[in-house]
Write a protein that holds these residues in place. Sequence first.
Motif, PDB file in Angstrom:
ATOM      1  N   LEU A  75       2.123  17.100 -14.858  1.00 42.82           N
ATOM      2  CA  LEU A  75       2.882  18.335 -15.015  1.00 42.82           C
ATOM      3  C   LEU A  75       3.971  18.162 -16.053  1.00 42.82           C
ATOM      4  O   LEU A  75       4.568  17.108 -16.191  1.00 42.82           O
ATOM      5  N   ASN A  76       4.223  19.235 -16.765  1.00 47.22           N
ATOM      6  CA  ASN A  76       5.356  19.214 -17.668  1.00 47.22           C
ATOM      7  C   ASN A  76       5.957  20.607 -17.738  1.00 47.22           C
ATOM      8  O   ASN A  76       5.421  21.560 -17.187  1.00 47.22           O
ATOM      9  N   LEU A  77       7.063  20.753 -18.436  1.00 44.12           N
ATOM     10  CA  LEU A  77       7.759  22.028 -18.498  1.00 44.12           C
ATOM     11  C   LEU A  77       6.938  23.097 -19.201  1.00 44.12           C
ATOM     12  O   LEU A  77       7.157  24.274 -18.998  1.00 44.12           O
ATOM     13  N   LYS A  78       5.963  22.727 -19.995  1.00 49.67           N
ATOM     14  CA  LYS A  78       5.138  23.691 -20.710  1.00 49.67           C
ATOM     15  C   LYS A  78       4.113  24.361 -19.800  1.00 49.67           C
ATOM     16  O   LYS A  78       3.547  25.365 -20.157  1.00 49.67           O
ATOM     17  N   GLU A  79       3.859  23.811 -18.613  1.00 51.86           N
ATOM     18  CA  GLU A  79       2.855  24.364 -17.706  1.00 51.86           C
ATOM     19  C   GLU A  79       3.445  25.381 -16.748  1.00 51.86           C
ATOM     20  O   GLU A  79       2.943  25.585 -15.652  1.00 51.86           O
ATOM     21  N   GLY A  80       4.518  26.055 -17.124  1.00 45.79           N
ATOM     22  CA  GLY A  80       5.076  27.120 -16.313  1.00 45.79           C
ATOM     23  C   GLY A  80       6.157  26.687 -15.353  1.00 45.79           C
ATOM     24  O   GLY A  80       6.631  27.491 -14.570  1.00 45.79           O
ATOM     25  N   ILE A  81       6.544  25.437 -15.370  1.00 41.50           N
ATOM     26  CA  ILE A  81       7.624  24.976 -14.504  1.00 41.50           C
ATOM     27  C   ILE A  81       8.899  24.996 -15.330  1.00 41.50           C
ATOM     28  O   ILE A  81       9.091  24.155 -16.204  1.00 41.50           O
ATOM     29  N   GLU A  82       9.728  25.983 -15.032  1.00 39.44           N
ATOM     30  CA  GLU A  82      10.939  26.173 -15.836  1.00 39.44           C
ATOM     31  C   GLU A  82      12.099  25.324 -15.358  1.00 39.44           C
ATOM     32  O   GLU A  82      12.968  24.974 -16.138  1.00 39.44           O
ATOM     33  N   ASP A  83      12.150  25.004 -14.094  1.00 37.37           N
ATOM     34  CA  ASP A  83      13.264  24.239 -13.542  1.00 37.37           C
ATOM     35  C   ASP A  83      12.905  22.759 -13.506  1.00 37.37           C
ATOM     36  O   ASP A  83      11.915  22.374 -12.870  1.00 37.37           O
ATOM     37  N   PRO A  84      13.681  21.907 -14.168  1.00 33.43           N
ATOM     38  CA  PRO A  84      13.387  20.460 -14.149  1.00 33.43           C
ATOM     39  C   PRO A  84      13.405  19.876 -12.740  1.00 33.43           C
ATOM     40  O   PRO A  84      12.658  18.947 -12.441  1.00 33.43           O
ATOM     41  N   LEU A  85      14.224  20.445 -11.857  1.00 25.97           N
ATOM     42  CA  LEU A  85      14.276  19.970 -10.482  1.00 25.97           C
ATOM     43  C   LEU A  85      12.938  20.221  -9.767  1.00 25.97           C
ATOM     44  O   LEU A  85      12.463  19.369  -9.011  1.00 25.97           O
ATOM     45  N   LEU A  86      12.326  21.355 -10.048  1.00 23.41           N
ATOM     46  CA  LEU A  86      11.017  21.656  -9.466  1.00 23.41           C
ATOM     47  C   LEU A  86       9.970  20.665  -9.969  1.00 23.41           C
ATOM     48  O   LEU A  86       9.091  20.233  -9.220  1.00 23.41           O
ATOM     49  N   LEU A  87      10.072  20.290 -11.230  1.00 23.35           N
ATOM     50  CA  LEU A  87       9.164  19.282 -11.787  1.00 23.35           C
ATOM     51  C   LEU A  87       9.320  17.946 -11.058  1.00 23.35           C
ATOM     52  O   LEU A  87       8.341  17.288 -10.721  1.00 23.35           O
ATOM     53  N   ILE A  88      10.553  17.572 -10.754  1.00 21.98           N
ATOM     54  CA  ILE A  88      10.808  16.326 -10.024  1.00 21.98           C
ATOM     55  C   ILE A  88      10.213  16.398  -8.619  1.00 21.98           C
ATOM     56  O   ILE A  88       9.618  15.438  -8.143  1.00 21.98           O
ATOM     57  N   LEU A  89      10.349  17.566  -7.972  1.00 23.96           N
ATOM     58  CA  LEU A  89       9.808  17.727  -6.617  1.00 23.96           C
ATOM     59  C   LEU A  89       8.298  17.500  -6.566  1.00 23.96           C
ATOM     60  O   LEU A  89       7.771  17.037  -5.563  1.00 23.96           O
ATOM     61  N   HIS A  90       7.598  17.820  -7.657  1.00 21.67           N
ATOM     62  CA  HIS A  90       6.153  17.619  -7.708  1.00 21.67           C
ATOM     63  C   HIS A  90       5.762  16.145  -7.544  1.00 21.67           C
ATOM     64  O   HIS A  90       4.662  15.843  -7.100  1.00 21.67           O
ATOM     65  N   TYR A  91       6.653  15.249  -7.890  1.00 19.33           N
ATOM     66  CA  TYR A  91       6.352  13.817  -7.832  1.00 19.33           C
ATOM     67  C   TYR A  91       6.776  13.172  -6.509  1.00 19.33           C
ATOM     68  O   TYR A  91       6.462  12.007  -6.267  1.00 19.33           O
ATOM     69  N   LEU A  92       7.474  13.918  -5.653  1.00 22.85           N
ATOM     70  CA  LEU A  92       7.935  13.361  -4.384  1.00 22.85           C
ATOM     71  C   LEU A  92       6.859  13.492  -3.316  1.00 22.85           C
ATOM     72  O   LEU A  92       6.013  14.385  -3.360  1.00 22.85           O
ATOM     73  N   SER A  93       6.937  12.614  -2.324  1.00 20.84           N
ATOM     74  CA  SER A  93       6.027  12.714  -1.179  1.00 20.84           C
ATOM     75  C   SER A  93       6.414  13.927  -0.346  1.00 20.84           C
ATOM     76  O   SER A  93       7.512  14.483  -0.490  1.00 20.84           O
ATOM     77  N   LEU A  94       5.541  14.321   0.542  1.00 17.21           N
ATOM     78  CA  LEU A  94       5.811  15.460   1.413  1.00 17.21           C
ATOM     79  C   LEU A  94       7.101  15.249   2.209  1.00 17.21           C
ATOM     80  O   LEU A  94       7.950  16.136   2.284  1.00 17.21           O
ATOM     81  N   GLU A  95       7.252  14.077   2.788  1.00 18.28           N
ATOM     82  CA  GLU A  95       8.451  13.771   3.574  1.00 18.28           C
ATOM     83  C   GLU A  95       9.708  13.831   2.715  1.00 18.28           C
ATOM     84  O   GLU A  95      10.744  14.332   3.139  1.00 18.28           O
ATOM     85  N   ASP A  96       9.617  13.322   1.485  1.00 19.36           N
ATOM     86  CA  ASP A  96      10.767  13.338   0.584  1.00 19.36           C
ATOM     87  C   ASP A  96      11.122  14.757   0.153  1.00 19.36           C
ATOM     88  O   ASP A  96      12.307  15.098   0.023  1.00 19.36           O
ATOM     89  N   ILE A  97      10.124  15.600  -0.069  1.00 14.56           N
ATOM     90  CA  ILE A  97      10.397  17.002  -0.425  1.00 14.56           C
ATOM     91  C   ILE A  97      11.141  17.680   0.719  1.00 14.56           C
ATOM     92  O   ILE A  97      12.140  18.379   0.503  1.00 14.56           O
ATOM     93  N   LEU A  98      10.668  17.476   1.939  1.00 17.51           N
ATOM     94  CA  LEU A  98      11.316  18.101   3.092  1.00 17.51           C
ATOM     95  C   LEU A  98      12.739  17.584   3.285  1.00 17.51           C
ATOM     96  O   LEU A  98      13.646  18.359   3.584  1.00 17.51           O
ATOM     97  N   SER A  99      12.946  16.301   3.106  1.00 16.30           N
ATOM     98  CA  SER A  99      14.304  15.739   3.230  1.00 16.30           C
ATOM     99  C   SER A  99      15.217  16.235   2.124  1.00 16.30           C
ATOM    100  O   SER A  99      16.357  16.649   2.374  1.00 16.30           O
TER     101      SER A  99
END
Length: 180
Positions: free
Chosen positions: A2-26
């Motif tokens: 994923l990168n910002l060119k694929e429709g993800i405007e918020d860099p924080l959302l891009l970071i969330l894509h790389y976290l595990s499910l548990e880490d996203i929830l935390s």
Amino acid sequence: MLNLKEGIEDPLLLILHYLSLEDILSFSQTCKYVARISTAKQLWLHVWRRDAPSHLQLSTQMLPLEQSSGTQTKLAVLHTLRLHHSMTAAVDKRSIRRVFFHQSLSVTWTKIIGSVWLLVAASDATVSVLSLFSVTSLLGSSAQDLVAQAFLEGSVRNGLVQLTAKQGVILALNFGYLRM
């Protein structure tokens, strides 16, 4: 990737894509902004594609997935993954017990009801025995507990089960005769 060119405007959302499910929830519990960002529909669809086994279907008892919000998609993904995890964890921890039926009858139909009960129809050409078992007793180490049993004329071919809040369980059976 994923990168910002694929429709993800918020860099924080891009970071969330790389976290595990548990880490996203935390991480989503750290502040209101992250909590809002963590309900993005594209994030939860990515988590589903990444974490769900290929044979598992997303449980959407609400709107079709295309019409659902990010929060609804998040809840559907979490519910389905947690249900799958609890079912597989129960099987991994315990050995499934064998259930033996009368030798002259063949199992013709089974149904799990509300993840709690196992309904089994065993039939021959002219009669059927409906047996109701507790799923936890079948998976656990306790003795095989037969909760209820009914004897019926005819061979059960298939059926439908519906859970209702007021009436409990509605059962419709289709009878046929086995060809020998």
